[in-house]
Design a protein around this motif. Structure first.
Motif, PDB file in Angstrom:
ATOM      1  N   MET A  40      -3.223   1.921  -0.120  1.00 26.02           N
ATOM      2  CA  MET A  40      -3.950   3.427  -0.224  1.00 26.02           C
ATOM      3  C   MET A  40      -3.445   4.273  -1.334  1.00 26.02           C
ATOM      4  SD  MET A  40      -6.734   2.662   1.034  1.00 26.02           S
ATOM      5  CE  MET A  40      -7.709   4.330   1.009  1.00 26.02           C
ATOM      6  N   GLY A  41      -1.948   4.348  -1.261  1.00 26.29           N
ATOM      7  CA  GLY A  41      -1.291   5.079  -2.158  1.00 26.29           C
ATOM      8  C   GLY A  41       0.220   4.775  -2.045  1.00 26.29           C
ATOM      9  N   GLU A  42       1.045   5.668  -2.721  1.00 25.36           N
ATOM     10  CA  GLU A  42       2.520   5.538  -2.613  1.00 25.36           C
ATOM     11  C   GLU A  42       3.117   5.572  -1.233  1.00 25.36           C
ATOM     12  OE1 GLU A  42       4.699   7.765  -5.478  1.00 25.36           O
ATOM     13  OE2 GLU A  42       3.497   6.781  -7.106  1.00 25.36           O
ATOM     14  N   ASN A  43       2.495   6.434  -0.377  1.00 27.15           N
ATOM     15  CA  ASN A  43       3.174   6.825   0.880  1.00 27.15           C
ATOM     16  C   ASN A  43       2.356   6.086   2.181  1.00 27.15           C
ATOM     17  OD1 ASN A  43       5.109   8.676  -0.200  1.00 27.15           O
ATOM     18  ND2 ASN A  43       3.294  10.286  -0.143  1.00 27.15           N
ATOM     19  N   PHE A  44       1.759   5.061   1.707  1.00 23.18           N
ATOM     20  CA  PHE A  44       0.843   4.350   2.410  1.00 23.18           C
ATOM     21  C   PHE A  44       1.517   3.075   2.730  1.00 23.18           C
ATOM     22  CE2 PHE A  44      -1.977   7.607   1.457  1.00 23.18           C
ATOM     23  CZ  PHE A  44      -2.825   7.991   2.652  1.00 23.18           C
ATOM     24  N   PRO A  45       1.455   2.225   3.830  1.00 17.26           N
ATOM     25  CA  PRO A  45       1.964   0.818   4.064  1.00 17.26           C
ATOM     26  C   PRO A  45       0.923  -0.076   3.127  1.00 17.26           C
ATOM     27  CG  PRO A  45       0.596   1.449   5.972  1.00 17.26           C
ATOM     28  CD  PRO A  45       0.872   2.949   5.199  1.00 17.26           C
ATOM     29  N   ALA A  46       1.861  -0.989   2.545  1.00 20.24           N
ATOM     30  CA  ALA A  46       1.089  -2.109   1.870  1.00 20.24           C
ATOM     31  C   ALA A  46       0.647  -3.325   2.715  1.00 20.24           C
ATOM     32  CB  ALA A  46       1.849  -2.417   0.581  1.00 20.24           C
ATOM     33  N   ASN A  47      -0.479  -3.826   2.197  1.00 20.42           N
ATOM     34  CA  ASN A  47      -0.775  -5.019   2.777  1.00 20.42           C
ATOM     35  C   ASN A  47       0.012  -6.354   2.595  1.00 20.42           C
ATOM     36  OD1 ASN A  47      -2.336  -7.569   3.448  1.00 20.42           O
ATOM     37  ND2 ASN A  47      -4.322  -6.655   3.312  1.00 20.42           N
ATOM     38  N   PRO A  48       0.672  -6.948   3.519  1.00 17.68           N
ATOM     39  CA  PRO A  48       1.967  -7.868   2.869  1.00 17.68           C
ATOM     40  C   PRO A  48       1.098  -9.277   2.623  1.00 17.68           C
ATOM     41  CG  PRO A  48       1.770  -7.805   5.375  1.00 17.68           C
ATOM     42  CD  PRO A  48       0.899  -6.678   4.909  1.00 17.68           C
ATOM     43  N   HIS A  49      -0.195  -9.366   2.715  1.00 16.68           N
ATOM     44  CA  HIS A  49      -0.844 -10.590   2.472  1.00 16.68           C
ATOM     45  C   HIS A  49      -1.443 -10.386   0.972  1.00 16.68           C
ATOM     46  CE1 HIS A  49      -0.031 -11.532   6.515  1.00 16.68           C
ATOM     47  NE2 HIS A  49      -0.563 -10.630   6.976  1.00 16.68           N
ATOM     48  N   LEU A  50      -1.436  -9.393   0.477  1.00 17.65           N
ATOM     49  CA  LEU A  50      -2.383  -9.317  -0.775  1.00 17.65           C
ATOM     50  C   LEU A  50      -1.375  -8.352  -1.992  1.00 17.65           C
ATOM     51  CD1 LEU A  50      -5.898  -8.594   0.424  1.00 17.65           C
ATOM     52  CD2 LEU A  50      -4.959 -10.667  -0.516  1.00 17.65           C
ATOM     53  N   ASN A  51      -1.578  -8.666  -3.082  1.00 15.59           N
ATOM     54  CA  ASN A  51      -1.141  -7.919  -4.350  1.00 15.59           C
ATOM     55  C   ASN A  51      -2.242  -7.456  -5.187  1.00 15.59           C
ATOM     56  OD1 ASN A  51       1.608  -7.974  -3.639  1.00 15.59           O
ATOM     57  ND2 ASN A  51       1.811  -9.980  -4.694  1.00 15.59           N
ATOM     58  N   VAL A  52      -2.029  -6.417  -5.857  1.00 16.16           N
ATOM     59  CA  VAL A  52      -3.066  -6.057  -6.830  1.00 16.16           C
ATOM     60  C   VAL A  52      -2.640  -6.430  -8.137  1.00 16.16           C
ATOM     61  CG1 VAL A  52      -4.188  -4.002  -7.782  1.00 16.16           C
ATOM     62  CG2 VAL A  52      -3.692  -4.170  -5.429  1.00 16.16           C
ATOM     63  N   VAL A  70      -4.837 -10.713  -5.397  1.00 15.95           N
ATOM     64  CA  VAL A  70      -4.313 -11.917  -5.300  1.00 15.95           C
ATOM     65  C   VAL A  70      -3.557 -12.171  -4.225  1.00 15.95           C
ATOM     66  CG1 VAL A  70      -4.657 -12.535  -7.822  1.00 15.95           C
ATOM     67  CG2 VAL A  70      -2.652 -11.599  -6.934  1.00 15.95           C
ATOM     68  N   SER A  71      -3.036 -13.269  -3.629  1.00 18.58           N
ATOM     69  CA  SER A  71      -2.164 -13.616  -2.655  1.00 18.58           C
ATOM     70  C   SER A  71      -0.726 -13.774  -3.129  1.00 18.58           C
ATOM     71  CB  SER A  71      -2.393 -14.897  -2.046  1.00 18.58           C
ATOM     72  OG  SER A  71      -2.105 -15.868  -2.737  1.00 18.58           O
ATOM     73  N   PRO A  72       0.140 -13.410  -2.472  1.00 17.24           N
ATOM     74  CA  PRO A  72       1.677 -13.125  -2.960  1.00 17.24           C
ATOM     75  C   PRO A  72       2.036 -14.541  -3.406  1.00 17.24           C
ATOM     76  CG  PRO A  72       1.496 -12.156  -0.835  1.00 17.24           C
ATOM     77  CD  PRO A  72       0.115 -12.979  -1.002  1.00 17.24           C
ATOM     78  N   SER A  73       1.489 -15.701  -3.310  1.00 20.19           N
ATOM     79  CA  SER A  73       1.789 -16.843  -3.764  1.00 20.19           C
ATOM     80  C   SER A  73       1.220 -17.106  -5.147  1.00 20.19           C
ATOM     81  CB  SER A  73       1.517 -17.919  -3.132  1.00 20.19           C
ATOM     82  OG  SER A  73       0.000 -18.133  -2.751  1.00 20.19           O
ATOM     83  N   TYR A  74       0.437 -16.095  -5.563  1.00 24.18           N
ATOM     84  CA  TYR A  74      -0.335 -16.384  -6.834  1.00 24.18           C
ATOM     85  C   TYR A  74       0.592 -15.996  -7.954  1.00 24.18           C
ATOM     86  CZ  TYR A  74      -3.686 -15.431 -10.758  1.00 24.18           C
ATOM     87  OH  TYR A  74      -4.530 -15.576 -11.723  1.00 24.18           O
TER      88      TYR A  74
END
Length: 229
Positions: A40-52, A70-74
């Motif tokens: 959601m922003g720089e100070n928010f935790p990232a979803n470990p299963h997805l990348n933008v 996409v997934s991290p394996s992409y």
């Protein structure tokens, strides 16, 4: 059977921009992309299963724009890198020259791209019907996981003024964006396509020299063909 196509005016409901010129003129028009955390922003935790997947600014007046998740394996394949791999292969095969004609179709944000290289006239054929066949290399790529990377080597010919073309694919590479993309496979597709094109040349030349008796053709159409239908 050859595939009849009309160049798409839209891709998945989105408009498609077109450009034509040399690779030196086309390459700067291709946007670049990178992965960023899905958060959601720089100070928010990232979803470990997805990348933008983010389109990078082309100049100081632009801002980064997200185009997909996409997934991290992409594996992200840059459009320009794919074009460079084709040009590098053509150089290695002594087939590239600076004014080699390229055609680009791309969505405004660059998620989808189709790039076509037309080989020179020494690779063209004109059958007795008068419609020239042009040997082309076509690459299609997406950067946001919606499709495979596809590389085709085909005969193309324009059959009417409204843009209808016939494509007869000689060789093809289709790869998902997972794992390591091996761009060195591009040259193998082109080499295989050139070999198949030479075989096509010999076959078409033999067909052009063959003569058909009208009476025998009518008898064949009214006999075996009619019975088969």
């Amino acid at each position: 059977m050859p595939e009849r196509t009309i160049a798409p005016a839209r891709w998945r409901g989105r408009p498609v921009d077109r450009a034509a010129g040399s690779w030196a003129e086309i390459e700067p028009k291709l946007p670049r992309f990178e992965f960023r955390p899905f958060a959601m922003g720089e100070n928010f935790p990232a979803n470990p299963h997805l990348n933008v997947v983010v389109r990078l600014p082309a100049d100081d007046g632009e801002h980064p724009i997200p185009v997909g998740v996409v997934s991290p394996s992409y594996t992200l394949v840059q459009h320009a890198a794919l074009g460079d791999a084709i040009v590098r292969s053509l150089r290695d095969l002594d087939l590239f020259y600076d004014r080699l004609r390229c055609e680009l179709e791309i969505t405004p944000l660059g998620e989808w791209m189709s790039l076509r290289f037309h080989l020179d006239d020494s690779f063209s054929l004109t059958p007795p019907d008068g419609y020239p066949l042009n040997l082309t290399i076509e690459a299609t790529n997406t950067v946001e996981g919606s499709g495979r990377l596809v590389l085709l080597m085909s005969w193309y010919r324009l059959v009417c003024s409204n843009g209808l073309t016939i494509r007869d694919t000689i060789t093809q590479l289709s790869d998902v964006h997972l794992g390591e993309m091996q761009m060195d496979r591009v040259q193998g597709v082109i080499e295989a396509g050139l070999q198949a094109a030479q075989a096509d040349r010999r076959r078409l030349a033999a067909w052009a020299k063959a003569s058909i008796d009208d009476a025998r053709l009518i008898a064949w159409a009214d006999g075996p063909v009619t019975k088969a239908w």
